[in-house]
Design a protein around this motif. Structure first.
Motif, PDB file in Angstrom:
ATOM      1  N   UNK A  49       1.714  16.116  -1.976  1.00  0.00           N
ATOM      2  CA  UNK A  49       0.377  15.660  -2.611  1.00  0.00           C
ATOM      3  C   UNK A  49      -0.328  14.510  -1.710  1.00  0.00           C
ATOM      4  N   UNK A  50       0.508  13.795  -1.054  1.00  0.00           N
ATOM      5  CA  UNK A  50      -0.118  12.697  -0.413  1.00  0.00           C
ATOM      6  C   UNK A  50       0.148  12.314   0.970  1.00  0.00           C
ATOM      7  N   UNK A  51       1.309  12.691   1.583  1.00  0.00           N
ATOM      8  CA  UNK A  51       1.569  12.310   2.935  1.00  0.00           C
ATOM      9  C   UNK A  51       1.814  13.395   3.877  1.00  0.00           C
ATOM     10  N   UNK A  87      10.895  10.066 -12.404  1.00  0.00           N
ATOM     11  CA  UNK A  87       9.923  10.318 -13.511  1.00  0.00           C
ATOM     12  C   UNK A  87       8.617   9.830 -13.441  1.00  0.00           C
ATOM     13  N   UNK A  88       8.138   8.734 -12.481  1.00  0.00           N
ATOM     14  CA  UNK A  88       6.798   8.277 -12.348  1.00  0.00           C
ATOM     15  C   UNK A  88       6.567   8.025 -10.918  1.00  0.00           C
ATOM     16  N   UNK A  89       5.883   8.551 -10.190  1.00  0.00           N
ATOM     17  CA  UNK A  89       5.267   8.564  -9.034  1.00  0.00           C
ATOM     18  C   UNK A  89       3.941   8.022  -8.895  1.00  0.00           C
ATOM     19  N   UNK A  90       3.999   6.876  -7.973  1.00  0.00           N
ATOM     20  CA  UNK A  90       2.767   6.211  -7.771  1.00  0.00           C
ATOM     21  C   UNK A  90       2.311   6.113  -6.338  1.00  0.00           C
ATOM     22  N   UNK A  91       0.762   6.558  -6.236  1.00  0.00           N
ATOM     23  CA  UNK A  91       0.379   6.257  -5.110  1.00  0.00           C
ATOM     24  C   UNK A  91      -0.417   4.897  -5.140  1.00  0.00           C
ATOM     25  N   UNK A  92      -0.456   4.090  -4.032  1.00  0.00           N
ATOM     26  CA  UNK A  92      -1.013   2.628  -3.944  1.00  0.00           C
ATOM     27  C   UNK A  92      -1.752   2.472  -2.836  1.00  0.00           C
ATOM     28  N   UNK A  93      -2.391   3.751  -2.206  1.00  0.00           N
ATOM     29  CA  UNK A  93      -3.216   3.647  -1.165  1.00  0.00           C
ATOM     30  C   UNK A  93      -4.444   3.127  -1.216  1.00  0.00           C
ATOM     31  N   UNK A  94      -5.114   3.487  -2.202  1.00  0.00           N
ATOM     32  CA  UNK A  94      -6.309   3.101  -2.862  1.00  0.00           C
ATOM     33  C   UNK A  94      -6.267   2.562  -4.064  1.00  0.00           C
ATOM     34  N   UNK A  95      -5.703   1.510  -4.591  1.00  0.00           N
ATOM     35  CA  UNK A  95      -5.588   1.219  -5.832  1.00  0.00           C
ATOM     36  C   UNK A  95      -4.380   2.000  -6.342  1.00  0.00           C
ATOM     37  N   UNK A  96      -3.939   1.809  -7.629  1.00  0.00           N
ATOM     38  CA  UNK A  96      -2.897   2.505  -8.318  1.00  0.00           C
ATOM     39  C   UNK A  96      -3.348   3.785  -8.958  1.00  0.00           C
ATOM     40  N   UNK A  97      -2.585   4.909  -8.398  1.00  0.00           N
ATOM     41  CA  UNK A  97      -2.822   6.036  -8.988  1.00  0.00           C
ATOM     42  C   UNK A  97      -1.563   7.134  -9.176  1.00  0.00           C
ATOM     43  N   UNK A 120       0.703  -1.325   0.059  1.00  0.00           N
ATOM     44  CA  UNK A 120      -0.031   0.097  -0.191  1.00  0.00           C
ATOM     45  C   UNK A 120       0.882   1.069   0.101  1.00  0.00           C
ATOM     46  N   UNK A 121       2.065   1.232   0.134  1.00  0.00           N
ATOM     47  CA  UNK A 121       3.120   2.357   0.277  1.00  0.00           C
ATOM     48  C   UNK A 121       3.394   2.700  -1.412  1.00  0.00           C
ATOM     49  N   UNK A 122       3.652   4.140  -1.159  1.00  0.00           N
ATOM     50  CA  UNK A 122       4.028   4.604  -2.747  1.00  0.00           C
ATOM     51  C   UNK A 122       5.228   4.160  -3.286  1.00  0.00           C
ATOM     52  N   UNK A 123       5.336   4.457  -4.518  1.00  0.00           N
ATOM     53  CA  UNK A 123       6.684   4.150  -5.247  1.00  0.00           C
ATOM     54  C   UNK A 123       7.151   5.247  -6.212  1.00  0.00           C
ATOM     55  N   UNK A 124       8.488   5.782  -5.900  1.00  0.00           N
ATOM     56  CA  UNK A 124       9.215   6.444  -6.722  1.00  0.00           C
ATOM     57  C   UNK A 124       9.952   5.920  -7.780  1.00  0.00           C
ATOM     58  N   UNK A 125       9.743   5.631  -9.089  1.00  0.00           N
ATOM     59  CA  UNK A 125      10.163   4.862 -10.269  1.00  0.00           C
ATOM     60  C   UNK A 125      11.064   5.898 -11.135  1.00  0.00           C
ATOM     61  N   UNK A 126      11.778   5.042 -12.150  1.00  0.00           N
ATOM     62  CA  UNK A 126      12.613   5.811 -12.954  1.00  0.00           C
ATOM     63  C   UNK A 126      13.327   7.070 -12.559  1.00  0.00           C
ATOM     64  N   UNK A 127      14.043   6.955 -11.122  1.00  0.00           N
ATOM     65  CA  UNK A 127      14.674   8.202 -10.623  1.00  0.00           C
ATOM     66  C   UNK A 127      13.836   9.479 -10.464  1.00  0.00           C
TER      67      UNK A 127
END
Length: 269
Positions: free
Chosen positions: A206-208, A68-78, A59-66
């Motif tokens: 934005x989220x935390x 370039x792509x930030x994902x929230x996974x708290x309530x599904x993938x956003x 359920x934790x967020x991911x910082x991908x591609x150094x």
């Protein structure tokens, strides 16, 4: 006390077999309900989620591609933010690499396109536990041209002289790109506008809803420097580049000796 842990993966969190040690798994599982655990990597999402699954932090967020792509996974993938290399530059690199017989893999969102099942593709499959879609770069560019899709990351792999030549070519054009050479034979290319630090700052905003000073971060390489200097406590693992160690608040043991786990035990046990 820190409200979030943000850590690089390769060379930092993983052991030499590119796996999580039991000590690392145990400490993170013991604190994951009390502190955010954010993975920040040049990897694609799929190459990070199997680690999240092991750590039980899906359920934790991911910082991908150094960054370039930030994902929230708290309530599904956003998707919180997405910055890619413009199509024209992506296409230029695809044509350059094809003409010089340099392996170029193209990443967009959670897709990885490799030109063939060569030694480089097999090595990345082994390192990341993700399968590539095999499609030569020029064919991929034809499919992206109408919508002007660009890559979040391009990974070029091959002889050091070819990597040298591509770097010189892109620098001579003043292309707005991060050119990050993790080895003589590896070149990661990303948009100049992003970094792990900028992504972490966006994620917190934005989220935390807390500040960079509330974060402890871990890293080993040049692409971690900005993040380590921006947070409350930046920790370099013992195998980090000297430039990374020089800006860190602390230096812990090397990744192969569970440096991240050792520091987390110190602060959170």
């Amino acid at each position: 006390m820190f409200k979030a842990i943000c850590t690089d993966i390769d060379g930092t969190l993983l052991n030499p077999d590119r796996k999580l040690s039991q000590r690392t798994i145990d400490i993170i599982k013991s604190i994951k309900d009390d502190v955010h655990i954010i993975l920040a990597s040049s990897r694609m999402p799929a190459a990070m989620r199997h680690l999240q699954q092991t750590l039980e932090i899906m359920d934790q967020p991911l910082i991908c591609y150094n960054g370039g792509f930030i994902i929230s996974q708290k309530e599904g993938v956003k998707v919180l933010d997405s910055v890619s290399i413009p199509f024209d530059l992506t296409n230029y690199i695809a044509n350059w690499s094809h003409g010089k017989n340099l392996h170029a893999s193209f990443y967009v969102e959670d897709e990885w396109y490799a030109p063939s099942e060569d030694q480089w593709t097999k090595r990345e499959v082994n390192n990341t536990q993700v399968q590539a879609s095999i499609l030569p770069g020029l064919e991929l560019m034809k499919s992206w041209e109408a919508s002007q899709i660009g890559a979040h990351k391009i990974m070029c792999m091959g002889e050091p002289a070819l990597i040298d030549a591509l770097i010189e070519d892109l620098k001579s054009q003043k292309a707005p790109l991060h050119l990050y050479r993790s080895k003589d034979t590896y070149l990661e290319i990303a948009p100049l506008a992003i970094s792990k630090a900028s992504a972490l700052n966006q994620l917190l905003d934005k989220e935390l809803n807390f500040e960079m000073k509330d974060v402890i971060a871990f890293g080993d390489n040049y692409n971690d420097i900005e993040m380590l200097t921006a947070v409350g406590c930046g920790v370099a693992v013992g195998n980090a580049k000297e430039e990374v160690k020089s800006i860190a608040n602390e230096i812990t043991l090397p990744g192969k000796e569970d440096g991240v786990a050792v520091t987390l035990e110190k602060y959170f046990s």
